[in-house]
Motif scaffolding. Structure first.
Motif, PDB file in Angstrom:
ATOM      1  N   PRO A   9     124.020  42.594  34.125  1.00  0.00           N
ATOM      2  CA  PRO A   9     124.543  43.599  35.047  1.00  0.00           C
ATOM      3  C   PRO A   9     123.462  44.013  36.053  1.00  0.00           C
ATOM      4  CG  PRO A   9     125.067  44.178  32.776  1.00  0.00           C
ATOM      5  CD  PRO A   9     124.075  43.052  32.723  1.00  0.00           C
ATOM      6  N   GLY A  10     123.886  44.296  37.268  1.00  0.00           N
ATOM      7  CA  GLY A  10     122.930  44.714  38.282  1.00  0.00           C
ATOM      8  C   GLY A  10     123.615  44.999  39.588  1.00  0.00           C
ATOM      9  N   SER A  11     122.875  45.613  40.494  1.00  0.00           N
ATOM     10  CA  SER A  11     123.409  45.983  41.804  1.00  0.00           C
ATOM     11  C   SER A  11     122.874  45.021  42.866  1.00  0.00           C
ATOM     12  CB  SER A  11     123.008  47.419  42.157  1.00  0.00           C
ATOM     13  OG  SER A  11     123.576  48.330  41.244  1.00  0.00           O
ATOM     14  N   TRP A  12     123.724  44.767  43.837  1.00  0.00           N
ATOM     15  CA  TRP A  12     123.390  43.865  44.937  1.00  0.00           C
ATOM     16  C   TRP A  12     123.685  44.577  46.253  1.00  0.00           C
ATOM     17  CZ3 TRP A  12     121.816  38.650  44.112  1.00  0.00           C
ATOM     18  CH2 TRP A  12     121.765  38.275  42.758  1.00  0.00           C
ATOM     19  N   THR A  13     122.882  44.290  47.269  1.00  0.00           N
ATOM     20  CA  THR A  13     123.038  44.898  48.589  1.00  0.00           C
ATOM     21  C   THR A  13     123.555  43.869  49.571  1.00  0.00           C
ATOM     22  OG1 THR A  13     121.212  46.428  48.177  1.00  0.00           O
ATOM     23  CG2 THR A  13     121.838  46.072  50.473  1.00  0.00           C
ATOM     24  N   LEU A  14     124.631  44.192  50.270  1.00  0.00           N
ATOM     25  CA  LEU A  14     125.154  43.307  51.314  1.00  0.00           C
ATOM     26  C   LEU A  14     124.222  43.378  52.524  1.00  0.00           C
ATOM     27  CD1 LEU A  14     127.519  41.489  52.343  1.00  0.00           C
ATOM     28  CD2 LEU A  14     128.545  43.585  53.260  1.00  0.00           C
ATOM     29  N   VAL A  15     123.634  42.242  52.902  1.00  0.00           N
ATOM     30  CA  VAL A  15     122.711  42.226  54.033  1.00  0.00           C
ATOM     31  C   VAL A  15     123.285  41.509  55.246  1.00  0.00           C
ATOM     32  CG1 VAL A  15     120.652  42.473  52.629  1.00  0.00           C
ATOM     33  CG2 VAL A  15     121.507  40.182  53.110  1.00  0.00           C
ATOM     34  N   ASP A  16     124.371  40.767  55.041  1.00  0.00           N
ATOM     35  CA  ASP A  16     124.997  40.110  56.198  1.00  0.00           C
ATOM     36  C   ASP A  16     126.427  39.715  55.830  1.00  0.00           C
ATOM     37  OD1 ASP A  16     124.413  38.985  58.979  1.00  0.00           O
ATOM     38  OD2 ASP A  16     125.326  37.258  57.980  1.00  0.00           O
ATOM     39  N   SER A  17     127.311  39.832  56.800  1.00  0.00           N
ATOM     40  CA  SER A  17     128.715  39.439  56.631  1.00  0.00           C
ATOM     41  C   SER A  17     129.209  38.881  57.958  1.00  0.00           C
ATOM     42  CB  SER A  17     129.558  40.645  56.211  1.00  0.00           C
ATOM     43  OG  SER A  17     130.927  40.314  56.177  1.00  0.00           O
ATOM     44  N   THR A  18     129.570  37.597  57.950  1.00  0.00           N
ATOM     45  CA  THR A  18     129.990  36.939  59.184  1.00  0.00           C
ATOM     46  C   THR A  18     131.353  36.288  58.987  1.00  0.00           C
ATOM     47  OG1 THR A  18     127.676  36.431  59.692  1.00  0.00           O
ATOM     48  CG2 THR A  18     129.362  35.255  60.956  1.00  0.00           C
ATOM     49  N   PRO A  19     132.380  36.737  59.720  1.00  0.00           N
ATOM     50  CA  PRO A  19     133.695  36.097  59.597  1.00  0.00           C
ATOM     51  C   PRO A  19     133.714  34.748  60.296  1.00  0.00           C
ATOM     52  CG  PRO A  19     133.769  37.854  61.234  1.00  0.00           C
ATOM     53  CD  PRO A  19     132.399  37.887  60.640  1.00  0.00           C
ATOM     54  N   GLY A  20     134.434  33.806  59.698  1.00  0.00           N
ATOM     55  CA  GLY A  20     134.555  32.479  60.280  1.00  0.00           C
ATOM     56  C   GLY A  20     135.910  32.235  60.909  1.00  0.00           C
ATOM     57  N   GLU A  21     135.998  31.130  61.641  1.00  0.00           N
ATOM     58  CA  GLU A  21     137.206  30.823  62.398  1.00  0.00           C
ATOM     59  C   GLU A  21     138.421  30.595  61.506  1.00  0.00           C
ATOM     60  OE1 GLU A  21     133.612  28.931  64.482  1.00  0.00           O
ATOM     61  OE2 GLU A  21     134.334  29.204  62.443  1.00  0.00           O
ATOM     62  N   SER A  22     138.220  30.088  60.301  1.00  0.00           N
ATOM     63  CA  SER A  22     139.350  29.740  59.429  1.00  0.00           C
ATOM     64  C   SER A  22     139.729  30.871  58.482  1.00  0.00           C
ATOM     65  CB  SER A  22     139.012  28.485  58.619  1.00  0.00           C
ATOM     66  OG  SER A  22     137.982  28.769  57.690  1.00  0.00           O
ATOM     67  N   GLY A  23     139.089  32.040  58.645  1.00  0.00           N
ATOM     68  CA  GLY A  23     139.358  33.152  57.742  1.00  0.00           C
ATOM     69  C   GLY A  23     138.331  33.321  56.654  1.00  0.00           C
ATOM     70  N   THR A  24     137.274  32.491  56.688  1.00  0.00           N
ATOM     71  CA  THR A  24     136.195  32.631  55.711  1.00  0.00           C
ATOM     72  C   THR A  24     135.376  33.886  55.995  1.00  0.00           C
ATOM     73  OG1 THR A  24     134.758  31.286  57.098  1.00  0.00           O
ATOM     74  CG2 THR A  24     135.916  30.156  55.313  1.00  0.00           C
ATOM     75  N   LEU A  25     134.648  34.322  54.990  1.00  0.00           N
ATOM     76  CA  LEU A  25     133.598  35.326  55.148  1.00  0.00           C
ATOM     77  C   LEU A  25     132.311  34.728  54.600  1.00  0.00           C
ATOM     78  CD1 LEU A  25     134.967  38.873  54.160  1.00  0.00           C
ATOM     79  CD2 LEU A  25     133.979  38.177  56.353  1.00  0.00           C
ATOM     80  N   CYS A  26     131.283  34.660  55.429  1.00  0.00           N
ATOM     81  CA  CYS A  26     129.973  34.203  54.986  1.00  0.00           C
ATOM     82  C   CYS A  26     129.162  35.444  54.622  1.00  0.00           C
ATOM     83  CB  CYS A  26     129.290  33.404  56.088  1.00  0.00           C
ATOM     84  SG  CYS A  26     130.175  31.892  56.532  1.00  0.00           S
ATOM     85  N   LEU A  27     128.858  35.586  53.346  1.00  0.00           N
ATOM     86  CA  LEU A  27     128.271  36.811  52.810  1.00  0.00           C
ATOM     87  C   LEU A  27     126.875  36.544  52.253  1.00  0.00           C
ATOM     88  CD1 LEU A  27     131.442  37.839  50.788  1.00  0.00           C
ATOM     89  CD2 LEU A  27     130.699  38.869  52.938  1.00  0.00           C
ATOM     90  N   LEU A  28     125.966  37.482  52.495  1.00  0.00           N
ATOM     91  CA  LEU A  28     124.629  37.429  51.904  1.00  0.00           C
ATOM     92  C   LEU A  28     124.387  38.737  51.138  1.00  0.00           C
ATOM     93  CD1 LEU A  28     122.188  35.959  54.600  1.00  0.00           C
ATOM     94  CD2 LEU A  28     122.887  34.905  52.437  1.00  0.00           C
ATOM     95  N   TYR A  29     124.057  38.596  49.871  1.00  0.00           N
ATOM     96  CA  TYR A  29     123.739  39.751  49.021  1.00  0.00           C
ATOM     97  C   TYR A  29     122.333  39.577  48.470  1.00  0.00           C
ATOM     98  CZ  TYR A  29     128.699  41.097  48.777  1.00  0.00           C
ATOM     99  OH  TYR A  29     129.983  41.489  49.070  1.00  0.00           O
ATOM    100  N   ASP A  30     121.540  40.654  48.498  1.00  0.00           N
ATOM    101  CA  ASP A  30     120.215  40.646  47.885  1.00  0.00           C
ATOM    102  C   ASP A  30     120.215  41.481  46.621  1.00  0.00           C
ATOM    103  OD1 ASP A  30     119.162  39.008  49.792  1.00  0.00           O
ATOM    104  OD2 ASP A  30     117.953  40.536  50.790  1.00  0.00           O
ATOM    105  N   ARG A  31     119.544  40.988  45.600  1.00  0.00           N
ATOM    106  CA  ARG A  31     119.440  41.696  44.327  1.00  0.00           C
ATOM    107  C   ARG A  31     118.573  42.941  44.490  1.00  0.00           C
ATOM    108  NH1 ARG A  31     119.933  44.072  39.931  1.00  0.00           N
ATOM    109  NH2 ARG A  31     119.435  43.162  37.902  1.00  0.00           N
ATOM    110  N   GLN A  32     119.087  44.070  44.044  1.00  0.00           N
ATOM    111  CA  GLN A  32     118.312  45.306  44.031  1.00  0.00           C
ATOM    112  C   GLN A  32     117.411  45.311  42.799  1.00  0.00           C
ATOM    113  OE1 GLN A  32     120.640  48.876  44.367  1.00  0.00           O
ATOM    114  NE2 GLN A  32     121.891  48.074  46.055  1.00  0.00           N
ATOM    115  N   ARG A  33     116.117  45.500  43.018  1.00  0.00           N
ATOM    116  CA  ARG A  33     115.178  45.535  41.908  1.00  0.00           C
ATOM    117  C   ARG A  33     114.282  46.760  42.028  1.00  0.00           C
ATOM    118  NH1 ARG A  33     115.689  40.664  39.420  1.00  0.00           N
ATOM    119  NH2 ARG A  33     116.233  38.862  40.698  1.00  0.00           N
ATOM    120  N   GLY A  34     113.910  47.300  40.889  1.00  0.00           N
ATOM    121  CA  GLY A  34     112.961  48.428  40.887  1.00  0.00           C
ATOM    122  C   GLY A  34     113.616  49.711  41.225  1.00  0.00           C
TER     123      GLY A  34
END
Length: 199
Positions: free
Chosen positions: A174-199
């Motif tokens: 279990p852990g928390s993640w931070t959304l650092v980028d979200s880019t919608p694509g032409e076909s309805g995709t979402l390109c997502l980047l999450y970084d692990r929260q530590r400390g």
């Protein structure tokens, strides 16, 4: 001593119901095809992979990638992003997790029977750029279970496949993640980047 600059990234495509393949098994990937080679998803792939100097692959993906990507670099009919990715993939270190594969013919490849978490701990202590898992769900899952993954790169496809292998299971830490980028694509995709929260 670990190298804090070596970010460990898991890069994968997922269906809306969290699957990495369809009910037909490992190679039931047709639902990804309409979303895999759009300009946005290709740009995302280049952006996420470019800082990496080491790629981690399971045996099946190594053999699948090795049967396709090496020659794309010189294929003038391929999109430039695909050719760029091919050149990068040919050049980087490729670590293959397998207890059965005896020969790694693709340049800059080596095989290990070690578990992914142990290999990553060793790689973190070596000089280099990011360490990235390409589409190998079993490797990503093992690193999540050991809390050795720093970033998740998910291409979320607008498909419900109704079966197949889920990426996430009850072995995960279990852990928390931070959304650092979200880019919608032409076909309805979402390109997502999450970084692990530590400390």
């Amino acid at each position: 001593m670990t190298n804090p600059r070596r970010t460990v990234v898991g890069n994968i495509s997922l269906s809306l119901d969290g699957r990495v393949n369809g009910p037909g098994g490992d190679f039931d990937m047709s639902w990804i095809v309409p979303h895999a080679a759009t300009p946005v998803t290709l740009d995302h792939m280049i952006r996420v992979t470019a800082p990496a100097t080491t790629v981690l692959l399971g045996r099946k993906n190594y053999q699948g990638f090795g049967g396709y990507w090496p020659t794309v670099a010189d294929d003038e009919s391929a999109p430039e992003q695909s050719r760029q990715f091919s050149r990068w993939l040919n050049a980087v270190e490729k670590v293959v997790f397998s207890s059965t594969l005896e020969h790694a013919g693709w340049q800059n490849s080596w095989i290990t029977a070690s578990d992914p978490a142990t290999a990553v701990k060793e790689l973190r202590g070596q000089p280099g750029g990011d360490i990235i898992v390409l589409a190998s769900a079993s490797v990503i899952r093992a690193l999540l279970a050991a809390d050795e993954l720093d970033r998740l790169s998910i291409t979320l496809c607008p498909e419900l496949v109704g079966g197949g292998t889920p990426l996430f299971d009850t072995t995960l830490v279990p852990g928390s993640w931070t959304l650092v980028d979200s880019t919608p694509g032409e076909s309805g995709t979402l390109c997502l980047l999450y970084d692990r929260q530590r400390g």
